[in-house]
Design a protein around this motif. Structure first.
Motif, PDB file in Angstrom:
ATOM      1  N   LYS A 148      69.263  74.979  80.398  1.00  0.00           N
ATOM      2  CA  LYS A 148      69.244  75.290  78.969  1.00  0.00           C
ATOM      3  C   LYS A 148      70.353  76.260  78.580  1.00  0.00           C
ATOM      4  CE  LYS A 148      64.300  74.474  78.824  1.00  0.00           C
ATOM      5  NZ  LYS A 148      62.951  75.048  78.887  1.00  0.00           N
ATOM      6  N   GLU A 149      71.128  76.743  79.544  1.00  0.00           N
ATOM      7  CA  GLU A 149      72.217  77.676  79.252  1.00  0.00           C
ATOM      8  C   GLU A 149      73.512  77.134  79.871  1.00  0.00           C
ATOM      9  OE1 GLU A 149      72.394  80.465  77.171  1.00  0.00           O
ATOM     10  OE2 GLU A 149      74.397  79.734  77.654  1.00  0.00           O
ATOM     11  N   PRO A 150      74.242  76.314  79.130  1.00  0.00           N
ATOM     12  CA  PRO A 150      75.402  75.620  79.714  1.00  0.00           C
ATOM     13  C   PRO A 150      76.545  76.544  80.121  1.00  0.00           C
ATOM     14  CG  PRO A 150      75.260  75.228  77.349  1.00  0.00           C
ATOM     15  CD  PRO A 150      74.014  75.933  77.737  1.00  0.00           C
ATOM     16  N   ASN A 151      76.570  77.789  79.624  1.00  0.00           N
ATOM     17  CA  ASN A 151      77.671  78.698  79.960  1.00  0.00           C
ATOM     18  C   ASN A 151      77.395  79.571  81.182  1.00  0.00           C
ATOM     19  OD1 ASN A 151      79.183  77.842  77.714  1.00  0.00           O
ATOM     20  ND2 ASN A 151      77.996  79.190  76.385  1.00  0.00           N
ATOM     21  N   ALA A 152      76.234  79.418  81.753  1.00  0.00           N
ATOM     22  CA  ALA A 152      75.883  80.289  82.879  1.00  0.00           C
ATOM     23  C   ALA A 152      76.754  79.971  84.097  1.00  0.00           C
ATOM     24  CB  ALA A 152      74.415  80.119  83.224  1.00  0.00           C
ATOM     25  N   ILE A 153      77.334  81.012  84.658  1.00  0.00           N
ATOM     26  CA  ILE A 153      78.115  80.878  85.899  1.00  0.00           C
ATOM     27  C   ILE A 153      77.324  81.475  87.070  1.00  0.00           C
ATOM     28  CG2 ILE A 153      80.231  81.591  87.073  1.00  0.00           C
ATOM     29  CD1 ILE A 153      81.650  81.455  84.387  1.00  0.00           C
ATOM     30  N   PHE A 154      76.667  82.564  86.795  1.00  0.00           N
ATOM     31  CA  PHE A 154      75.761  83.143  87.789  1.00  0.00           C
ATOM     32  C   PHE A 154      74.395  83.328  87.136  1.00  0.00           C
ATOM     33  CE2 PHE A 154      79.842  84.449  89.510  1.00  0.00           C
ATOM     34  CZ  PHE A 154      79.683  84.218  90.870  1.00  0.00           C
ATOM     35  N   VAL A 155      73.359  83.255  87.958  1.00  0.00           N
ATOM     36  CA  VAL A 155      71.997  83.517  87.500  1.00  0.00           C
ATOM     37  C   VAL A 155      71.334  84.416  88.545  1.00  0.00           C
ATOM     38  CG1 VAL A 155      71.058  81.445  88.612  1.00  0.00           C
ATOM     39  CG2 VAL A 155      69.850  82.456  86.685  1.00  0.00           C
ATOM     40  N   ARG A 156      70.468  85.281  88.079  1.00  0.00           N
ATOM     41  CA  ARG A 156      69.804  86.178  89.032  1.00  0.00           C
ATOM     42  C   ARG A 156      68.398  86.543  88.546  1.00  0.00           C
ATOM     43  NH1 ARG A 156      72.514  92.256  88.248  1.00  0.00           N
ATOM     44  NH2 ARG A 156      71.623  92.640  86.182  1.00  0.00           N
ATOM     45  N   ILE A 157      67.569  86.948  89.503  1.00  0.00           N
ATOM     46  CA  ILE A 157      66.255  87.521  89.195  1.00  0.00           C
ATOM     47  C   ILE A 157      66.311  88.975  89.642  1.00  0.00           C
ATOM     48  CG2 ILE A 157      63.786  87.471  89.719  1.00  0.00           C
ATOM     49  CD1 ILE A 157      64.089  84.467  90.206  1.00  0.00           C
ATOM     50  N   VAL A 158      65.985  89.873  88.727  1.00  0.00           N
ATOM     51  CA  VAL A 158      66.052  91.307  89.053  1.00  0.00           C
ATOM     52  C   VAL A 158      64.673  91.937  88.943  1.00  0.00           C
ATOM     53  CG1 VAL A 158      68.452  91.711  88.410  1.00  0.00           C
ATOM     54  CG2 VAL A 158      66.679  91.812  86.656  1.00  0.00           C
ATOM     55  N   ARG A 159      64.496  92.965  89.777  1.00  0.00           N
ATOM     56  CA  ARG A 159      63.294  93.798  89.655  1.00  0.00           C
ATOM     57  C   ARG A 159      63.689  95.031  88.845  1.00  0.00           C
ATOM     58  NH1 ARG A 159      62.294  92.569  95.523  1.00  0.00           N
ATOM     59  NH2 ARG A 159      60.595  91.064  95.489  1.00  0.00           N
ATOM     60  N   LEU A 160      63.001  95.249  87.752  1.00  0.00           N
ATOM     61  CA  LEU A 160      63.337  96.402  86.923  1.00  0.00           C
ATOM     62  C   LEU A 160      62.714  97.671  87.503  1.00  0.00           C
ATOM     63  CD1 LEU A 160      62.852  94.946  83.331  1.00  0.00           C
ATOM     64  CD2 LEU A 160      64.883  94.913  84.772  1.00  0.00           C
ATOM     65  N   PRO A 161      63.411  98.790  87.359  1.00  0.00           N
ATOM     66  CA  PRO A 161      62.825 100.053  87.842  1.00  0.00           C
ATOM     67  C   PRO A 161      61.608 100.438  86.993  1.00  0.00           C
ATOM     68  CG  PRO A 161      64.872 100.449  86.657  1.00  0.00           C
ATOM     69  CD  PRO A 161      64.746  98.966  86.787  1.00  0.00           C
ATOM     70  N   THR A 162      60.709 101.144  87.606  1.00  0.00           N
ATOM     71  CA  THR A 162      59.537 101.662  86.878  1.00  0.00           C
ATOM     72  C   THR A 162      59.456 103.170  87.083  1.00  0.00           C
ATOM     73  OG1 THR A 162      57.926 101.559  88.678  1.00  0.00           O
ATOM     74  CG2 THR A 162      58.317  99.522  87.469  1.00  0.00           C
ATOM     75  N   GLU A 163      58.436 103.758  86.502  1.00  0.00           N
ATOM     76  CA  GLU A 163      58.249 105.201  86.630  1.00  0.00           C
ATOM     77  C   GLU A 163      57.965 105.607  88.072  1.00  0.00           C
ATOM     78  OE1 GLU A 163      58.334 107.259  84.006  1.00  0.00           O
ATOM     79  OE2 GLU A 163      58.438 105.821  82.376  1.00  0.00           O
ATOM     80  N   LEU A 164      57.554 104.636  88.895  1.00  0.00           N
ATOM     81  CA  LEU A 164      57.173 104.967  90.267  1.00  0.00           C
ATOM     82  C   LEU A 164      58.264 104.676  91.287  1.00  0.00           C
ATOM     83  CD1 LEU A 164      53.459 103.825  90.735  1.00  0.00           C
ATOM     84  CD2 LEU A 164      54.364 106.127  90.690  1.00  0.00           C
ATOM     85  N   THR A 165      59.267 103.899  90.909  1.00  0.00           N
ATOM     86  CA  THR A 165      60.284 103.531  91.886  1.00  0.00           C
ATOM     87  C   THR A 165      61.264 104.688  92.092  1.00  0.00           C
ATOM     88  OG1 THR A 165      61.568 102.499  90.118  1.00  0.00           O
ATOM     89  CG2 THR A 165      60.172 101.060  91.440  1.00  0.00           C
ATOM     90  N   THR A 166      61.856 104.718  93.288  1.00  0.00           N
ATOM     91  CA  THR A 166      62.803 105.772  93.624  1.00  0.00           C
ATOM     92  C   THR A 166      64.228 105.273  93.395  1.00  0.00           C
ATOM     93  OG1 THR A 166      62.990 105.036  95.897  1.00  0.00           O
ATOM     94  CG2 THR A 166      61.223 106.600  95.396  1.00  0.00           C
TER      95      THR A 166
END
Lengths: 219, 327
Positions: A148-166
């Motif tokens: 659905k995104e014809p311009n994508a060259i790279f794609v990634r899944i990220v884990r967002l930081p939270t209040e508990l992450t270091t």
């Protein structure tokens, strides 16, 4: 035994209906089996033993068909693990995947309702499969979004930081980064794995392997 | 009392029965007739939660289903053929696996909402409740691994709620009849053994889930080091309420963690004691509200709260039925 209840009690005497003994015995057996199966399923959410898994697989025809199983979902609510961090899927049209020009591939939804829960579970599952080196299956999950995104060259899944992450947690590489390779009639994703320390001695350089492509493009 | 198909006749000789044996206690607990009022109230709430589930599912149908969706038939067929997922998928049966048409999915969810309304107003008999349950199962099974913690609880609740006779949740016998925490008065109402079975199943299932949740929470160190409540609220990007800001002081989130852990078994214990059942249910409902606010798992918390509301030792049995039987 009276077989039915009247629709309204207005102006009529109340009706009391008892169970036949034979039916009560059958229902009692069903209750015992059902509650045992349920207890087995809901106590298997952390890390079931192989024996526990075998029991659950015996019960799968009943529990899976009627969707009565816990399915190893996080009914313990929180243990502070990485799978509980928010996950996002992003794309970029930059040729450098280490840059900051990443955009969300799916729009944000209202937190707390079924749609948001489904997307959170999907991305957490994809990140977990990536951690388990199941790159072709992750690519199969991600590909419909990439289409659905014809311009994508790279794609990634990220884990967002939270209040508990270091800081160390937040500096970890994304669980999944892939190059989008387009050819007539198909879109392939080639996972880019992060550099890792290896124990094999290297003659020509430091003992760090460089970025490597995954074993094969996922169709 | 042994289950009997005879209706009590005051003209016959009545003798006391021995309540001490397990089988008698079992039959009294599961099969002694009670009014459908409690189940009607809880089923009305369940209709509300299930309708919300289907309505919120309508918003992302195109993301998951259809020929371009993540869970398209082609995709599912690929997974089914893979060794690792075949065992998982084998018993996830649903008619929705037969199509990729988005209109069918949308129609399915709308039918689910309509059925919830029908059950709430007492239409369609037991079959309407069973139809809601089957509609939910079809949707949840088709969702595969994106189905989460709300769906199993809803399915378990509807399994129990569809056993009781149909009745309206919005008239004198139903949702607005009296406060939820009051023991209902059976006089003047129909009584049915399946109403008891339905309420008991809801209550016992809620108890098992509560105890399993408590025991598995204890497996995480955050529930011992005081960070458990903060861990629930910490992923603020996925939370409706940003409760992490409210509970960030150590003197708030550490006591809250210990409360969330221990209120659950305490509430379950008290809710099954006739003298303290109201306190127990208040504790349990407070726990589900806290979990809903901290985690934004609204559907899960609502469904579990409904199960907790069914917990009580005595439904609405009268002494004459409990203590005697016909010759």
């Amino acid at each position: 035994m009276k077989k039915r209840l009247p629709k309204s009690t207005a102006g009529t005497a109340p009706v009391t209906t008892f169970a036949r003994p034979a039916i009560a015995r059958l229902v009692s057996i069903a209750i015992a089996i059902h509650l045992t199966a349920m207890a087995l399923s809901f106590t298997a959410t952390v890390e079931p033993s192989s024996f526990h898994r075998k029991l659950l697989s015996l019960l799968a025809p009943y529990q899976h068909t009627l969707h009565l199983d816990a399915n190893q979902n996080t009914f313990y609510l929180a243990h502070g693990g990485t799978d509980e961090q928010p996950h996002r899927i992003q794309w970029t049209d930059s040729l450098d995947p280490s840059g900051d020009d990443w955009k969300p591939l799916v729009p944000e939804t209202t937190a707390g309702l079924a749609a948001s829960d489904r997307m959170a579970r999907f991305l957490a599952a994809a990140a977990q499969w990536s951690d388990e080196e199941r790159s072709s299956e992750v690519a199969a999950l991600v590909r419909p979004f990439v289409l659905k995104e014809p311009n994508a060259i790279f794609v990634r899944i990220v884990r967002l930081p939270t209040e508990l992450t270091t800081v160390v947690d937040d500096a970890a590489p994304p669980p999944y980064v892939a190059r989008v390779i387009r050819s007539p009639g198909s879109v392939d994703l080639v996972q880019i794995k992060p550099a890792r320390f290896v124990t094999t001695p290297s003659v020509s350089g430091p003992s760090v392997s460089g970025p490597a492509l995954s074993e094969r493009p996922a169709k | 009392m042994n289950p009997s198909h005879k209706t009590i006749d005051p003209q016959t000789t009545v003798r006391p029965i021995d309540h001490s044996t397990f089988s008698v206690q079992w039959n009294l607990f599961w099969f002694e007739p009670s009014s459908v009022r409690l189940v009607s109230q809880l089923r009305g709430l369940l209709c509300l939660v299930t309708a919300c589930y289907f309505l919120s599912s309508l918003t992302d149908v195109a993301t998951w289903y259809g020929s371009d969706g993540v869970l398209s038939r082609t995709q599912v067929a690929d997974w089914s053929s893979s060794q690792s997922e075949s065992g998982e998928l084998r018993w996830r049966m649903s008619p929705l696996f037969l199509t990729d048409h988005l209109m069918v999915f949308r129609g399915w969810a709308i039918i689910g909402v309509v059925l919830c309304v029908a059950v709430a107003i007492g239409r369609g008999g037991r079959w309407a409740s069973i139809a809601v349950w089957l509609t939910l199962i079809g949707w949840a099974n088709r969702s595969l691994f994106v189905a989460g913690i709300a769906e199993p609880l809803l399915s378990l609740s509807w399994l129990a709620a569809s056993i009781a006779p149909a009745s309206t949740a919005i008239t004198a016998n139903g949702l607005f009849a009296r406060p939820f925490f009051a023991v209902t008065d059976p006089r003047g109402l129909d009584r049915h053994w399946t109403a008891t079975l339905s309420a008991r199943l809801l209550a016992v299932q809620g108890t098992i889930i509560g105890l399993a949740t408590f025991s598995t929470m204890m497996a995480g160190r955050v529930w011992w080091n005081g960070l458990g409540s903060y861990a629930l609220a910490a992923p603020t990007q996925d939370r409706y309420f940003h409760a992490a800001n409210w509970i960030s002081p150590m003197m708030i989130h550490e006591p809250l963690t210990h409360l969330l852990l221990w209120i659950l078994p305490l509430g379950l214990f008290l809710a099954w004691q006739p003298r303290y059942e109201t306190i127990g249910r208040v504790l349990l409902v407070s726990w589900t509200i806290a979990i809903a606010v901290l985690t934004s798992h609204f559907l899960y918390a609502s469904t579990l709260g409904i199960m907790f509301l069914a917990i009580r030792r005595n439904l609405d049995s009268t002494p004459s039925l409990s203590d005697s039987c016909t010759e």
